[in-house]
Design a protein around this motif. Structure first.
Motif, PDB file in Angstrom:
ATOM      1  N   THR A  22     -13.096  -0.814   0.987  1.00  0.00           N
ATOM      2  CA  THR A  22     -12.111  -0.589  -0.053  1.00  0.00           C
ATOM      3  C   THR A  22     -11.792   0.898  -0.104  1.00  0.00           C
ATOM      4  O   THR A  22     -12.598   1.719   0.362  1.00  0.00           O
ATOM      5  CB  THR A  22     -12.629  -1.134  -1.403  1.00  0.00           C
ATOM      6  OG1 THR A  22     -11.571  -1.138  -2.357  1.00  0.00           O
ATOM      7  CG2 THR A  22     -13.805  -0.333  -1.928  1.00  0.00           C
ATOM      8  N   GLU A  26      -7.272  -4.660  -3.471  1.00  0.00           N
ATOM      9  CA  GLU A  26      -7.874  -3.442  -2.896  1.00  0.00           C
ATOM     10  C   GLU A  26      -8.862  -3.704  -1.764  1.00  0.00           C
ATOM     11  O   GLU A  26      -9.698  -2.853  -1.455  1.00  0.00           O
ATOM     12  CB  GLU A  26      -8.545  -2.574  -3.978  1.00  0.00           C
ATOM     13  CG  GLU A  26      -7.590  -2.048  -5.051  1.00  0.00           C
ATOM     14  CD  GLU A  26      -6.793  -0.815  -4.614  1.00  0.00           C
ATOM     15  OE1 GLU A  26      -7.062  -0.260  -3.518  1.00  0.00           O
ATOM     16  OE2 GLU A  26      -5.884  -0.418  -5.380  1.00  0.00           O
ATOM     17  N   GLU A  77       0.862  -1.187   0.000  1.00  0.00           N
ATOM     18  CA  GLU A  77       0.000   0.000   0.000  1.00  0.00           C
ATOM     19  C   GLU A  77       0.889   1.225   0.000  1.00  0.00           C
ATOM     20  O   GLU A  77       1.502   1.555   1.000  1.00  0.00           O
ATOM     21  CB  GLU A  77      -0.892   0.001   1.239  1.00  0.00           C
ATOM     22  CG  GLU A  77      -1.771   1.227   1.342  1.00  0.00           C
ATOM     23  CD  GLU A  77      -2.688   1.175   2.563  1.00  0.00           C
ATOM     24  OE1 GLU A  77      -2.657   0.166   3.296  1.00  0.00           O
ATOM     25  OE2 GLU A  77      -3.408   2.152   2.780  1.00  0.00           O
ATOM     26  N   GLU A 127      -2.829  -2.896  -2.777  1.00  0.00           N
ATOM     27  CA  GLU A 127      -3.353  -2.004  -3.809  1.00  0.00           C
ATOM     28  C   GLU A 127      -3.193  -2.647  -5.184  1.00  0.00           C
ATOM     29  O   GLU A 127      -2.388  -3.571  -5.367  1.00  0.00           O
ATOM     30  CB  GLU A 127      -2.661  -0.643  -3.732  1.00  0.00           C
ATOM     31  CG  GLU A 127      -1.177  -0.677  -4.045  1.00  0.00           C
ATOM     32  CD  GLU A 127      -0.611   0.737  -4.232  1.00  0.00           C
ATOM     33  OE1 GLU A 127      -0.537   1.477  -3.227  1.00  0.00           O
ATOM     34  OE2 GLU A 127      -0.235   1.075  -5.372  1.00  0.00           O
ATOM     35  N   THR A 142      -5.421  -1.072   2.608  1.00  0.00           N
ATOM     36  CA  THR A 142      -5.270  -2.293   1.809  1.00  0.00           C
ATOM     37  C   THR A 142      -4.091  -3.144   2.264  1.00  0.00           C
ATOM     38  O   THR A 142      -4.060  -4.339   1.990  1.00  0.00           O
ATOM     39  CB  THR A 142      -5.104  -1.994   0.302  1.00  0.00           C
ATOM     40  OG1 THR A 142      -3.965  -1.156   0.121  1.00  0.00           O
ATOM     41  CG2 THR A 142      -6.325  -1.325  -0.261  1.00  0.00           C
TER      42      THR A 142
END
Ligand SMILES: [Mn+2]
Length: 289
Positions: free
Chosen positions: A224, A257, A29, A105, A38
């Motif tokens: 998310t 995500e 992330e 991510e 994430t």
């Protein structure tokens, strides 16, 4: 501290070369542009997998063997993280197992794709479920941004099919055109409740499937970083994946995500179940006669 293992409570962990599926946790992330979290996604999914039944409702994907890989080191420079992801992915492929990558991510997917290329697997397409096109050349000056990950993929010459997109800019529309990206956007498939797609005849026979959790509706996954209303439902997502899996050879998939919300374990379990149900669809479409 022992490392978390997918479905550890229910099954014996398989060695990588005897596992149909190898779960690769990538808690990366770096370039989040809105909500964070994430980096906590992979571990939350694996911990929640303890609550899964081995029978997914239609089959038992764990019977094919599941291996959980060591977590990819993400505490290094972004280009080194990408290389680490590529190496881990390549190792799974060379062991004859199928990568099931948990983000992190969406940038992570670029490292995964590099792993396929490094393993000598070049003839494949990517099917993407996402709210965002992720086709910007760069985002806030960063080419390794989650908002640019699919541009990195098409730059490798890999055909792309996008599903459920509902947030994009003019630059991304131009890139779709330039790279021949095919798509069915959310404003098409969601109101009409479309449950299956037909990939174009010239789309590659092998498909890597990338599932950005935000492609699904925030009523299903508010957990998310960059939620957008008007997304896919639970069953619609599974059915669209199944329609792709019936038409093509699935060579791997990822779930990206996911950003757990503290105190709302329902979403952690949903993400674990989603991952396991995708394995089940792969099992029934690819592994049975
Ligand atoms: Mn994305």
């Amino acid at each position: 501290m022992s490392k978390p293992i997918f479905l550890e409570s229910e099954i014996e962990q398989s060695p990588i070369d005897q596992a149909a599926f190898s779960v690769l946790p990538v808690p990366y992330e770096k370039t989040v542009s809105y909500g964070g979290g994430t980096a906590l996604g992979p571990n939350a999914i694996i911990v929640a997998s303890e609550q899964l039944e081995t029978w997914d409702g239609k089959s038992n994907p764990s019977a094919l063997g599941i291996h959980t890989c060591d977590t990819v080191d993400c505490q290094v420079d972004p280009d080194v993280v990408i290389e680490n992801i590529a190496k881990a992915t390549q190792a799974i492929l060379e062991a004859g197992s199928m990568p099931v990558v948990l983000g992190g991510e969406h940038t992570v997917t670029y490292g995964v794709i590099k792993g396929y290329l490094n393993a000598g697997i070049k003839d494949f397409g990517v099917v993407q479920i996402d709210a965002h096109a992720d086709l910007r050349e760069a985002y806030e000056g960063d080419k390794l941004s989650h908002a640019s990950v699919m541009k990195r993929v098409v730059d490798e010459g890999i055909p792309l099919y996008q599903l459920g997109i509902r947030a994009y800019c003019e630059e991304e529309m131009a890139i779709r055109e330039k790279h021949g990206v095919r798509y069915q956007d959310a404003d098409d498939i969601v109101p009409q409740n479309i449950q299956s797609i037909q990939l174009p005849d010239d789309f590659p026979k092998n498909v890597f499937f990338t599932l950005d959790i935000d492609g699904m509706d925030p009523s299903v996954f508010p957990s998310t970083g960059t939620p957008v209303p008007g997304g896919l439902s639970w069953y619609q997502t599974l059915n669209l994946f199944e329609s792709v899996a019936k038409q093509r050879k699935i060579i791997g998939f990822d779930v990206m995500e996911f950003a757990p919300i503290e105190g709302f374990h329902a979403y952690d379990f949903s993400a674990a179940l989603l991952t396991y149900k995708l394995m089940g669809i792969v099992q029934r479409t690819q592994f049975s006669a």
